[in-house]
Design a protein around this motif. Structure first.
Motif, PDB file in Angstrom:
ATOM      1  N   SER A   1      42.326  45.497  29.736  1.00  0.00           N
ATOM      2  CA  SER A   1      41.663  44.256  29.318  1.00  0.00           C
ATOM      3  C   SER A   1      42.498  43.022  29.644  1.00  0.00           C
ATOM      4  O   SER A   1      41.962  42.001  30.098  1.00  0.00           O
ATOM      5  N   ALA A   2      43.810  43.093  29.438  1.00  0.00           N
ATOM      6  CA  ALA A   2      44.663  41.942  29.741  1.00  0.00           C
ATOM      7  C   ALA A   2      44.686  41.672  31.241  1.00  0.00           C
ATOM      8  O   ALA A   2      44.740  40.517  31.677  1.00  0.00           O
ATOM      9  N   GLY A   3      44.640  42.739  32.028  1.00  0.00           N
ATOM     10  CA  GLY A   3      44.591  42.563  33.477  1.00  0.00           C
ATOM     11  C   GLY A   3      43.325  41.863  33.919  1.00  0.00           C
ATOM     12  O   GLY A   3      43.351  40.998  34.809  1.00  0.00           O
ATOM     13  N   LEU A   4      42.208  42.214  33.287  1.00  0.00           N
ATOM     14  CA  LEU A   4      40.939  41.564  33.611  1.00  0.00           C
ATOM     15  C   LEU A   4      40.968  40.089  33.222  1.00  0.00           C
ATOM     16  O   LEU A   4      40.561  39.219  34.010  1.00  0.00           O
ATOM     17  N   VAL A   5      41.451  39.788  32.017  1.00  0.00           N
ATOM     18  CA  VAL A   5      41.477  38.401  31.560  1.00  0.00           C
ATOM     19  C   VAL A   5      42.455  37.578  32.396  1.00  0.00           C
ATOM     20  O   VAL A   5      42.233  36.384  32.639  1.00  0.00           O
ATOM     21  N   GLU A   6      43.505  38.200  32.884  1.00  0.00           N
ATOM     22  CA  GLU A   6      44.433  37.494  33.777  1.00  0.00           C
ATOM     23  C   GLU A   6      43.719  37.073  35.063  1.00  0.00           C
ATOM     24  O   GLU A   6      43.891  35.949  35.545  1.00  0.00           O
TER      25      GLU A   6
ATOM     26  N   LEU B   1      40.528  26.922  25.231  1.00  0.00           N
ATOM     27  CA  LEU B   1      40.342  28.370  25.160  1.00  0.00           C
ATOM     28  C   LEU B   1      38.902  28.739  24.815  1.00  0.00           C
ATOM     29  O   LEU B   1      38.377  29.739  25.307  1.00  0.00           O
ATOM     30  N   LYS B   2      38.273  27.939  23.989  1.00  0.00           N
ATOM     31  CA  LYS B   2      36.862  28.189  23.688  1.00  0.00           C
ATOM     32  C   LYS B   2      36.014  28.076  24.957  1.00  0.00           C
ATOM     33  O   LYS B   2      35.125  28.898  25.203  1.00  0.00           O
ATOM     34  N   ASP B   3      36.303  27.058  25.758  1.00  0.00           N
ATOM     35  CA  ASP B   3      35.568  26.881  27.014  1.00  0.00           C
ATOM     36  C   ASP B   3      35.856  28.028  27.975  1.00  0.00           C
ATOM     37  O   ASP B   3      34.960  28.470  28.716  1.00  0.00           O
ATOM     38  N   PHE B   4      37.087  28.524  27.958  1.00  0.00           N
ATOM     39  CA  PHE B   4      37.459  29.651  28.822  1.00  0.00           C
ATOM     40  C   PHE B   4      36.680  30.908  28.427  1.00  0.00           C
ATOM     41  O   PHE B   4      36.180  31.644  29.290  1.00  0.00           O
ATOM     42  N   VAL B   5      36.555  31.147  27.143  1.00  0.00           N
ATOM     43  CA  VAL B   5      35.798  32.313  26.672  1.00  0.00           C
ATOM     44  C   VAL B   5      34.328  32.175  27.067  1.00  0.00           C
ATOM     45  O   VAL B   5      33.682  33.156  27.469  1.00  0.00           O
ATOM     46  N   ASP B   6      33.782  30.956  26.970  1.00  0.00           N
ATOM     47  CA  ASP B   6      32.393  30.729  27.409  1.00  0.00           C
ATOM     48  C   ASP B   6      32.245  31.031  28.899  1.00  0.00           C
ATOM     49  O   ASP B   6      31.221  31.586  29.334  1.00  0.00           O
ATOM     50  N   PHE B   7      33.263  30.677  29.669  1.00  0.00           N
ATOM     51  CA  PHE B   7      33.251  30.987  31.103  1.00  0.00           C
ATOM     52  C   PHE B   7      33.247  32.499  31.332  1.00  0.00           C
ATOM     53  O   PHE B   7      32.496  33.015  32.179  1.00  0.00           O
ATOM     54  N   ILE B   8      34.066  33.221  30.577  1.00  0.00           N
ATOM     55  CA  ILE B   8      34.163  34.674  30.738  1.00  0.00           C
ATOM     56  C   ILE B   8      32.807  35.336  30.509  1.00  0.00           C
ATOM     57  O   ILE B   8      32.397  36.221  31.268  1.00  0.00           O
ATOM     58  N   THR B   9      32.112  34.910  29.465  1.00  0.00           N
ATOM     59  CA  THR B   9      30.830  35.538  29.129  1.00  0.00           C
ATOM     60  C   THR B   9      29.664  34.960  29.927  1.00  0.00           C
ATOM     61  O   THR B   9      28.542  35.461  29.824  1.00  0.00           O
ATOM     62  N   GLY B  10      29.950  33.921  30.721  1.00  0.00           N
ATOM     63  CA  GLY B  10      28.903  33.310  31.543  1.00  0.00           C
ATOM     64  C   GLY B  10      29.153  33.528  33.020  1.00  0.00           C
ATOM     65  O   GLY B  10      29.013  34.648  33.534  1.00  0.00           O
ATOM     66  N   ASN B  11      29.552  32.462  33.710  1.00  0.00           N
ATOM     67  CA  ASN B  11      29.762  32.550  35.156  1.00  0.00           C
ATOM     68  C   ASN B  11      30.887  33.517  35.535  1.00  0.00           C
ATOM     69  O   ASN B  11      30.917  34.039  36.646  1.00  0.00           O
ATOM     70  N   GLY B  12      31.806  33.746  34.619  1.00  0.00           N
ATOM     71  CA  GLY B  12      32.915  34.651  34.904  1.00  0.00           C
ATOM     72  C   GLY B  12      32.512  36.102  35.064  1.00  0.00           C
ATOM     73  O   GLY B  12      33.311  36.930  35.522  1.00  0.00           O
ATOM     74  N   GLN B  13      31.266  36.419  34.709  1.00  0.00           N
ATOM     75  CA  GLN B  13      30.812  37.808  34.851  1.00  0.00           C
ATOM     76  C   GLN B  13      30.782  38.251  36.316  1.00  0.00           C
ATOM     77  O   GLN B  13      30.840  39.445  36.610  1.00  0.00           O
ATOM     78  N   LYS B  14      30.728  37.291  37.238  1.00  0.00           N
ATOM     79  CA  LYS B  14      30.828  37.649  38.655  1.00  0.00           C
ATOM     80  C   LYS B  14      32.203  38.217  38.965  1.00  0.00           C
ATOM     81  O   LYS B  14      32.334  39.190  39.707  1.00  0.00           O
ATOM     82  N   ILE B  15      33.248  37.612  38.389  1.00  0.00           N
ATOM     83  CA  ILE B  15      34.612  38.112  38.573  1.00  0.00           C
ATOM     84  C   ILE B  15      34.774  39.451  37.882  1.00  0.00           C
ATOM     85  O   ILE B  15      35.450  40.352  38.384  1.00  0.00           O
ATOM     86  N   VAL B  16      34.164  39.599  36.716  1.00  0.00           N
ATOM     87  CA  VAL B  16      34.186  40.869  35.997  1.00  0.00           C
ATOM     88  C   VAL B  16      33.674  41.997  36.886  1.00  0.00           C
ATOM     89  O   VAL B  16      34.299  43.050  37.019  1.00  0.00           O
ATOM     90  N   GLU B  17      32.530  41.756  37.533  1.00  0.00           N
ATOM     91  CA  GLU B  17      31.923  42.773  38.401  1.00  0.00           C
ATOM     92  C   GLU B  17      32.787  43.021  39.627  1.00  0.00           C
ATOM     93  O   GLU B  17      32.982  44.186  40.026  1.00  0.00           O
ATOM     94  N   ASN B  18      33.333  41.966  40.221  1.00  0.00           N
ATOM     95  CA  ASN B  18      34.172  42.126  41.397  1.00  0.00           C
ATOM     96  C   ASN B  18      35.495  42.817  41.083  1.00  0.00           C
ATOM     97  O   ASN B  18      36.159  43.347  41.988  1.00  0.00           O
ATOM     98  N   SER B  19      35.860  42.838  39.820  1.00  0.00           N
ATOM     99  CA  SER B  19      37.109  43.490  39.396  1.00  0.00           C
ATOM    100  C   SER B  19      36.898  44.966  39.076  1.00  0.00           C
ATOM    101  O   SER B  19      37.833  45.632  38.617  1.00  0.00           O
TER     102      SER B  19
END
Length: 287
Positions: free
Chosen positions: A104-109, A264-282
């Motif tokens: 999980s830490a690797g993904l968030v990094e 950090l709140k905005d970063f978490v919103d990014f993770i659950t929103g547009n950041g899901q593309k990075i999640v999938e690519n990871s």
């Protein structure tokens, strides 16, 4: 809001005010009790009494006279260093600290890099990360195994799905779950592997855990050098057989510890929103 904490300490049953530690630090910097008293805004007699009373409680000399003036004894330095280490923990961090499981830490990094958020990352097991979070040393806690969040009643935020794959030098020979009967396994302590062990127990699969390691990196290295060992690792981490894909699918999550930080709140919103593309690519599955 900027906080400047002052810390008292209890040592050997005696409570010592932050003032004695400030005194020791000032003496150490100035090599002069009189100059230290001046900088602290107190009289020389008050400073001398403060040191003497503390030495009586400790039963140790803290300050000594040297050729260069007044300085700390070895015990004085040790005590001051211990105090300063605790004070470092209380300082407001310039960079957010993200700590959690290796996966999980690797993904968030990776997400923080894409978001261009400068952070400090610590990868460890979930339980160790939780201990640091309880000491208020973490801004974002990440968890490889969702059970930890439930056990500690945490308000976690799902950020991805992952599942476990069977990994070994002989994994091509494994066609189904029954093919791992009688095999020896390596376990990563405190990981989401419990999902595989529970499934195998429920299916009455005969297996033995013969070796323990602390990280998926050590696990993979060990497996690559031993053709008689098997293990389960996250699909996002390495390739393997997905014979227990459905049974081991699980959440990767985070806990926002520093809820006052708007960035950090905005970063978490990014993770659950547009950041899901990075999640999938990871290599993970979107939430």
């Amino acid at each position: 809001m900027k906080y400047s904490p002052k810390l008292n300490m209890v040592i050997n049953g005696h409570e010592f005010s932050y003032k004695i530690f400030e005194t020791l630090k000032c003496v150490s910097n100035t090599w002069s009790q009189r100059e230290a008293a001046k900088r602290l805004g107190i009289s020389h007699s008050v400073l001398n009494r403060r040191i003497r009373e503390s030495e009586e409680k400790f039963g140790l000399r803290l300050v000594e006279t040297t050729g260069a003036g007044s300085g700390l004894t070895e015990n004085g330095y040790k005590i001051l260093k211990k105090y300063e280490n605790y004070m470092i923990r209380l300082e407001e961090r310039d960079k957010p600290v993200i700590c959690g499981g290796y996966i999980s830490a690797g993904l968030v990094e990776a997400l923080a890099t894409e978001y261009q958020l400068e952070v400090t990352i610590y990868q460890t097991d979930d339980e160790s990360a939780l201990k640091l979070a309880r000491k208020d040393m973490v801004d974002i806690l990440t968890l490889d195994d969702p059970v930890r969040a439930f056990m500690h009643d945490l308000e976690f935020i799902p950020i991805a799905y992952d599942y476990l794959v069977l990994v070994s030098k002989n994994q091509r020979k494994i066609q189904g779950i029954n093919d791992i009967n009688g095999k020896n396994f390596l376990e990563i302590q405190g990981s989401s592997q419990r999902l595989a062990w529970n499934t195998m127990d429920n299916m009455k699969i005969n297996y033995q855990i013969v070796e323990l390691v602390k990280s998926p990196y050590n696990a993979l290295k060990t497996i690559q050098n031993n053709d008689k060992l098997y293990t389960f690792l996250n699909n996002s981490f390495t390739e393997g057989s997905d014979i227990l894909k459905n049974e081991t699918k699980h959440l990767i999550s985070l806990v926002l510890c520093n809820t006052e930080n708007r960035v950090l709140k905005d970063f978490v919103d990014f993770i659950t929103g547009n950041g899901q593309k990075i999640v999938e690519n990871s290599g993970f599955i979107r939430i």
